[in-house]
Design a protein around this motif. Structure first.
Motif, PDB file in Angstrom:
ATOM      1  N   TYR A   1       4.150   8.901   4.303  1.00 46.07           N
ATOM      2  CA  TYR A   1       4.777   8.546   5.650  1.00 46.07           C
ATOM      3  C   TYR A   1       4.278   7.256   6.033  1.00 46.07           C
ATOM      4  CZ  TYR A   1       6.200   8.730  10.296  1.00 46.07           C
ATOM      5  OH  TYR A   1       6.611   8.506  11.620  1.00 46.07           O
ATOM      6  N   ALA A   2       2.725   7.021   5.970  1.00 45.94           N
ATOM      7  CA  ALA A   2       2.443   5.852   6.558  1.00 45.94           C
ATOM      8  C   ALA A   2       2.768   4.472   5.818  1.00 45.94           C
ATOM      9  CB  ALA A   2       0.756   5.898   6.577  1.00 45.94           C
ATOM     10  N   TYR A   3       2.990   4.908   4.264  1.00 45.36           N
ATOM     11  CA  TYR A   3       3.496   3.701   3.402  1.00 45.36           C
ATOM     12  C   TYR A   3       5.036   3.460   3.774  1.00 45.36           C
ATOM     13  CZ  TYR A   3       5.628   1.382  -0.381  1.00 45.36           C
ATOM     14  OH  TYR A   3       6.277   0.389  -1.257  1.00 45.36           O
ATOM     15  N   LEU A   4       5.869   4.398   4.228  1.00 42.65           N
ATOM     16  CA  LEU A   4       7.252   4.164   4.663  1.00 42.65           C
ATOM     17  C   LEU A   4       7.149   3.369   5.977  1.00 42.65           C
ATOM     18  CD1 LEU A   4       9.039   7.546   4.084  1.00 42.65           C
ATOM     19  CD2 LEU A   4       9.423   5.365   2.919  1.00 42.65           C
ATOM     20  N   ARG A   5       6.280   3.866   6.784  1.00 40.93           N
ATOM     21  CA  ARG A   5       6.300   3.219   8.145  1.00 40.93           C
ATOM     22  C   ARG A   5       5.991   1.673   7.982  1.00 40.93           C
ATOM     23  NH1 ARG A   5       8.526   4.103  12.368  1.00 40.93           N
ATOM     24  NH2 ARG A   5       7.096   3.502  13.853  1.00 40.93           N
ATOM     25  N   SER A   6       4.706   1.401   7.383  1.00 42.47           N
ATOM     26  CA  SER A   6       4.022   0.094   7.152  1.00 42.47           C
ATOM     27  C   SER A   6       4.635  -0.621   6.157  1.00 42.47           C
ATOM     28  CB  SER A   6       2.649   0.310   6.944  1.00 42.47           C
ATOM     29  OG  SER A   6       2.341   0.781   5.691  1.00 42.47           O
ATOM     30  N   GLY A   7       5.017  -0.256   5.127  1.00 41.93           N
ATOM     31  CA  GLY A   7       5.345  -1.045   4.004  1.00 41.93           C
ATOM     32  C   GLY A   7       4.279  -1.509   3.155  1.00 41.93           C
ATOM     33  N   ASN A   8       2.995  -1.088   3.460  1.00 38.85           N
ATOM     34  CA  ASN A   8       1.975  -1.715   2.761  1.00 38.85           C
ATOM     35  C   ASN A   8       1.029  -0.610   2.282  1.00 38.85           C
ATOM     36  OD1 ASN A   8      -1.110  -2.704   2.762  1.00 38.85           O
ATOM     37  ND2 ASN A   8       0.009  -4.576   3.637  1.00 38.85           N
ATOM     38  N   VAL A   9       0.804  -0.790   1.081  1.00 38.96           N
ATOM     39  CA  VAL A   9      -0.078   0.338   0.365  1.00 38.96           C
ATOM     40  C   VAL A   9      -1.420   0.430   0.924  1.00 38.96           C
ATOM     41  CG1 VAL A   9      -0.997   0.904  -1.801  1.00 38.96           C
ATOM     42  CG2 VAL A   9       1.254   0.151  -1.819  1.00 38.96           C
TER      43      VAL A   9
ATOM     44  N   PHE B   1      15.762   8.226   7.022  1.00 36.85           N
ATOM     45  CA  PHE B   1      16.973   7.955   7.758  1.00 36.85           C
ATOM     46  C   PHE B   1      17.151   6.769   8.367  1.00 36.85           C
ATOM     47  CE2 PHE B   1      19.874   8.470  11.530  1.00 36.85           C
ATOM     48  CZ  PHE B   1      21.024   8.831  10.701  1.00 36.85           C
ATOM     49  N   CYS B   2      15.967   6.361   9.193  1.00 45.05           N
ATOM     50  CA  CYS B   2      16.016   5.193   9.770  1.00 45.05           C
ATOM     51  C   CYS B   2      15.982   3.848   8.814  1.00 45.05           C
ATOM     52  CB  CYS B   2      14.653   5.103  10.626  1.00 45.05           C
ATOM     53  SG  CYS B   2      14.612   6.053  11.988  1.00 45.05           S
ATOM     54  N   GLN B   3      15.548   4.073   7.834  1.00 45.27           N
ATOM     55  CA  GLN B   3      15.898   2.862   6.738  1.00 45.27           C
ATOM     56  C   GLN B   3      17.023   2.923   5.884  1.00 45.27           C
ATOM     57  OE1 GLN B   3      12.171   3.473   4.451  1.00 45.27           O
ATOM     58  NE2 GLN B   3      10.788   3.077   6.089  1.00 45.27           N
ATOM     59  N   GLY B   4      18.016   3.720   6.070  1.00 46.07           N
ATOM     60  CA  GLY B   4      19.352   3.671   5.636  1.00 46.07           C
ATOM     61  C   GLY B   4      19.761   4.735   4.736  1.00 46.07           C
ATOM     62  N   HIS B   5      18.734   5.732   4.410  1.00 47.91           N
ATOM     63  CA  HIS B   5      19.032   6.686   3.499  1.00 47.91           C
ATOM     64  C   HIS B   5      19.707   7.702   4.247  1.00 47.91           C
ATOM     65  CE1 HIS B   5      16.943   4.624   0.344  1.00 47.91           C
ATOM     66  NE2 HIS B   5      15.904   4.266   1.337  1.00 47.91           N
ATOM     67  N   ARG B   6      20.906   8.115   4.588  1.00 44.10           N
ATOM     68  CA  ARG B   6      21.637   9.010   5.202  1.00 44.10           C
ATOM     69  C   ARG B   6      21.445  10.515   4.899  1.00 44.10           C
ATOM     70  NH1 ARG B   6      27.086   6.889   8.365  1.00 44.10           N
ATOM     71  NH2 ARG B   6      26.166   4.998   9.120  1.00 44.10           N
ATOM     72  N   LYS B   7      21.349  10.557   3.621  1.00 43.00           N
ATOM     73  CA  LYS B   7      21.204  11.985   2.929  1.00 43.00           C
ATOM     74  C   LYS B   7      20.142  12.528   3.328  1.00 43.00           C
ATOM     75  CE  LYS B   7      24.745  11.369  -0.589  1.00 43.00           C
ATOM     76  NZ  LYS B   7      25.128  10.883  -2.152  1.00 43.00           N
ATOM     77  N   ALA B   8      18.997  11.595   3.699  1.00 45.00           N
ATOM     78  CA  ALA B   8      17.607  12.264   3.910  1.00 45.00           C
ATOM     79  C   ALA B   8      17.719  13.361   4.881  1.00 45.00           C
ATOM     80  CB  ALA B   8      16.742  11.111   4.175  1.00 45.00           C
TER      81      ALA B   8
END
Length: 198
Positions: free
Chosen positions: A67-75, A115-122
């Motif tokens: 989740y933190a990676y999804l939010r930040s985009g940084n490993v 979903f916020c990142q464009g994956h509607r099926k999520a």
């Protein structure tokens, strides 16, 4: 309570454990979580429960990292966030149904973020997830808070420092307005009907 349900194959409707409330109308709000814990207990008593605790706590940490990676985009930022959270996260983790509620909450946040990142099926994972969650632990209310917060954050555009919100497109808004009632409906699929969410 889980052992009692597995033994009798019925759901309790009256309190028969507490001294002060004995005989009063009562429902086992966490019945599914209790059954799960009792089933694990049957597999190997305390060692099995310890394995469950360690594996669930590990899953929580990995899900938080994702989740933190999804939010930040940084490993590295995601790793640092989880490392800083680890001492605090270990405090509430115990062999109780609420630990499963934490897993469901993080899965909900991950689904909303995707979903916020464009994956509607999520979002389609949420109704079955809420159906399990409402029967497992009362933390399901936090899931509805998260859904409401994400929906409200996309109603208007705003910016506050590095925090910004973009308005939902009409299609995204429609999608959210379909999922929310389905999650509410899933919350009524219990052996006690709507009394579990009252």
């Amino acid at each position: 309570m889980g052992k009692w349900i597995l033994k009798t194959h019925t759901w309790p409707t009256h309190d028969f454990y507490s001294f002060t409330g004995y005989g009063n109308p009562w429902i086992a709000v966490e019945w599914l979580g209790e059954i799960f814990m009792a089933a694990v207990w049957r597999l190997g008593v305390m060692p099995a429960l310890m394995i469950l605790l360690v594996s669930t706590a590990s899953a929580i940490l990995l899900l938080l990292y994702y989740y933190a990676y999804l939010r930040s985009g940084n490993v590295k930022a995601a790793f640092l966030a989880c490392a800083l959270l680890l001492p605090l996260a270990s405090l509430p983790l115990s062999i109780r149904p609420q630990i499963l509620g934490y897993v469901f909450l993080i899965l909900t946040l991950i689904s909303l973020e995707r979903f916020c990142q464009g994956h509607r099926k999520a979002l389609w994972i949420l109704p079955p997830l809420f159906c399990l969650w409402v029967n497992t632990h009362g933390t399901f209310a936090l899931g509805f808070v998260a859904l409401g917060a994400y929906w409200a954050a996309g109603l208007r555009q705003f910016r506050l420092g590095s925090i910004r919100a973009e308005p939902w497109t009409p299609g995204e808004r429609r999608h959210l307005l379909i999922i929310l009632p389905l999650c509410l409906l899933a919350g009524t699929v219990t052996p006690y009907g709507t009394r579990l969410v009252d």
